[in-house]
Design an enzyme around this catalytic site. Structure first.
Site, PDB file in Angstrom:
ATOM      1  CG  ASP B 100      43.905   9.329  77.814  1.00 28.65           C
ATOM      2  OD1 ASP B 100      43.176  10.488  77.386  1.00 28.65           O
ATOM      3  OD2 ASP B 100      44.348   8.419  77.737  1.00 28.65           O
ATOM      4  CD  GLU B 166      46.179  11.613  72.775  1.00 26.51           C
ATOM      5  OE1 GLU B 166      47.112  12.057  71.795  1.00 26.51           O
ATOM      6  OE2 GLU B 166      46.949  11.371  73.593  1.00 26.51           O
TER       7      GLU B 166
END
Lengths: 476, 476
Positions: B100, B166
């Site tokens: 991400d 994250e």
């Protein structure tokens, strides 16, 4: 000779339902000046008000103010200038009010629909704008109508100035007042503004003073952009650290302003003023109720009232540029702007005060030997206002209060500012009276704003009675 | 025996365009974990990555994590667990990364489209996620592929754990790591994470320590609701006044923490550590460049590096509940929450630190004899991390750096936190190495994020070379 008011009063009582219905129609128009999307509603509200006045025979102008500064294509709502009566043998009274309202949404926590006037069994009329300021504005309209219906001669020429941007800084109004001071408003003998509140809930007041407000920004900047506190914490001098140290040296928890020279400018308490406080209808419980807590600075009424309206105060409002949301963000803000203001009182001078504030803050910053950069400046400054409560404008209003409410009014000052007051005083050179209709519990800018039916109906009588007394009052 | 790496290196060089194209395809998927509307893109990114791995023969699982806490109906993106190789005679290395990215929009000030990889004539590859962390994640994928194409035996069993949250707190990951510590990750001999950066731009580093972070809220409340400073200024004790006085007593402008007992917990500098600093590729100009100013606490490199990673720091982040917008608002906030955090280092204890902080603040508040109410509490606490840089995992990585970059790496710590590091260490009981690919100027969370082509291509070689050295490294 006491004015003959019985016919007018009876007509007001008989028109109660009609006047409440008029307020209902006004509240139904969501004239929120702060929200661009509502601008058409604000304009519609102004037109509705103008139509009500025209229907009663007033001469009405809708004065355009042009585009809103910084908002190309968005017109300001018009100022309504109106005249009712033009008899050279009568005094001319200029009244001011506003037809816009604060934002409101049911989801903010309103118990009722904010734009549907809802009357409960205690006679509380809930609705946005009910007390601020549609009730008082319609008070003047209703007073005219009740005179007509009762066949009572209207005692003065009434000049009216109703604006639609009061809740958003009265954009454009100051210039209009200045321009019309010796034109549209030229024959005004006195000014009356009904846009404030009783000190409590039981006793009417006349307001003869307001504090001013000098608003300051303290900007501290260092890094080129916000930093991550993990990477830079412990290596960079942080603007927030400097700012908080400065802000902590401005005022003590018990309200003492720590900037030397501010208190030296404050007018001493005279024996005459000192004597006023004991009779004023105000208790510490009133304060605790409106605070929603007992976190007052003082324990007694007199010190509290003095702290509210005759001494300066300094409040820290917040910090721009720092992390302000819920949750946790590990940012080192690169530029932070502390905001605070000083409420000013007679005889504080704006420039002197600004000088004292800015040099004090610069000295405190110098002590920090910081590598960051400081800027401190006044964002805006508004003067305090103090009228003579002995003027015939006030003595007429006092008689009207006694006639309607059977009690001598309190002579009060207020802690806040109503900048238009000074504008009218300066532009016309005449005495300005603040004659409130609503009470301290009305919640003007809060959810569940209301106006008590009693305050509305007796308030209409009061505004009318004031015009009768002010027509006759000898010049002191 | 030094590993035979020439064939692999040549294959990486020959595949440069192919690897850049793979990064281009990854960057093109806007896998922004913080934006709910982008969740399908995050999931698509995970599936794309899984497909790349499957195509190379890895065993891949997409582990669902259920719904996002507090967001019914919104599924978290899956964690990709993958295994490449299952030879009992080889070491098994567990690597972590995330697929991400941070939010990005051209209008934020990007010079190029953030989701179109754009390579300039200096070899800078601009695009959101290029360096954080799609480049490093694809580094492992590319290393596998280059081995296959070059016909070089893959030196280890590779376990992979790639998450998709994250940049939004790694929701759900901690539980998975704990659960899989002795299951999916059971045969890991060491862990390698490539999700941080070189200290500068020229010299690679191996990172063996991170600071922890204890984040605090100081809540001061008084009145029942926000107050108007005109009406209440000078009569009410203001929560902001108390809060700012407390916040001003936490840290000095030169970074000294004013809370007694904090510094007593800090591990002393050993002679061995002290000797490390001189060689580290870092200058004060590096700091000034990244600060965008010269507002550093220290004037020299060693103190600055120590301040960054081996001493605690305290940063004031902001105030919730106060006025934080541009402009002027004359509010007395009823409840304000000051936010600050302490970056912690060996051997500070979380509980001891929290106790010292909270009781210090309660004492400072008591001194104010305020009628307002104080609450102080840690919002969250994350432990510092320090690995042994003498472990074979690090010595292998150091040899790989020397082989690829012809220079001994700096052994560094970082000022920030990477909580997953401790999670892997605790769940597997194995040594964790942070092996960065990108450099300090990559702007991971900023506009114009980039990864230098050189760092990407040599970084692929480095990750592969590390696996060869770590396969052979004797246990020290």
């Amino acid at each position: 000779m006491a004015p003959q008011l019985d016919g007018f009063f009876k007509q007001v009582d008989d028109s109660t339902d009609h006047f409440i219905d008029r307020l209902r129609r006004a509240v139904a128009i969501p004239s929120i000046s702060a929200e661009e999307a509502r601008r058409p509603d604000v304009i519609r509200m102004g037109e509705w008000l103008a139509d009500e006045l025209k229907a009663l025979g007033a001469e009405v102008e809708l004065r355009p103010l042009g585009e809103q500064p910084g908002k190309p294509g968005l017109d300001l709502p018009p100022v309504i200038l109106a005249r009712y009566g033009n008899d050279k043998n009568k005094r001319t009274i200029l009244v001011y009010g506003h037809y816009d309202v604060q934002p409101a949404d049911k989801s903010d926590g309103w118990a009722t629909e904010p734009f549907e006037l809802t009357v409960d069994d205690k006679g509380r009329m809930f609705g946005r704008g009910s007390t601020d300021d549609k009730g008082p504005v319609l008070g003047w309209v209703n007073a005219i109508e009740a005179h007509q219906k009762a066949g009572v001669d209207f005692p003065v020429n009434l000049l009216m100035c109703f604006e639609g941007m009061e809740e958003y800084g009265s954009e454009g109004l100051e210039e209009l007042i200045v321009a019309e001071g010796k034109k549209y408003f030229a024959d005004a003998d006195a000014v009356c503004i009904s846009d404030n509140y009783w000190l409590g809930t039981e006793k009417p007041c006349l307001t003869y003073g307001l504090r001013g407000c000098n608003y300051y920004s303290i900007e501290v900047s260092g890094p080129g952009a916000d930093l991550h506190s993990g990477v830079f914490g412990g290596t960079a001098q942080e603007p927030m650290t400097d700012l908080v140290k400065i802000m902590s040296q401005l005022v003590s928890n018990d309200g003492k302003i720590l900037i030397p020279g501010i208190m030296d400018q404050v007018a001493p308490v005279t024996a005459e003023e000192d004597a006023l406080y004991n009779d004023i209808a105000f208790t510490m419980d009133n304060l605790y109720e409106s605070l929603g807590s007992k976190t007052s600075i003082f324990e007694d009424k007199k010190q509290t009232l003095m702290g509210r309206w005759r001494y300066p105060s300094l409040s820290l409002h917040g910090i721009e540029g720092a992390f302000s949301s819920p949750g946790a963000k590990t940012v080192i803000p690169a530029k932070v702007v502390g905001k605070f203001s000083i409420r000013t009182v007679p005889n504080m001078e704006i420039d002197r005060t600004n000088e004292l504030v800015c040099s004090y803050i610069q000295e405190r910053f110098a002590e920090l030997t910081s590598k960051n950069t400081l800027k401190v400046f006044p964002q805006h400054s508004g003067k305090w206002w103090a009228a003579s409560p002995n003027h015939w404008n006030f003595s007429a209003a006092a008689k009207a209060v006694e006639r309607v409410w059977n009690v001598k009014p309190d002579f009060t000052r207020e802690g806040g500012s109503i900048p238009v007051t000074i504008s009218f005083e300066e532009a016309t050179g005449k005495n300005v009276l603040l004659l409130p209709m609503g009470s301290s519990t009305d919640g003007a800018h809060s959810i569940n704003e209301k106006l008590d039916k009693r305050n509305y109906i007796e308030g209409i009588k009061l505004l009318g009675a004031y015009l009768h007394y002010v027509a006759e009052e000898p010049i002191a």
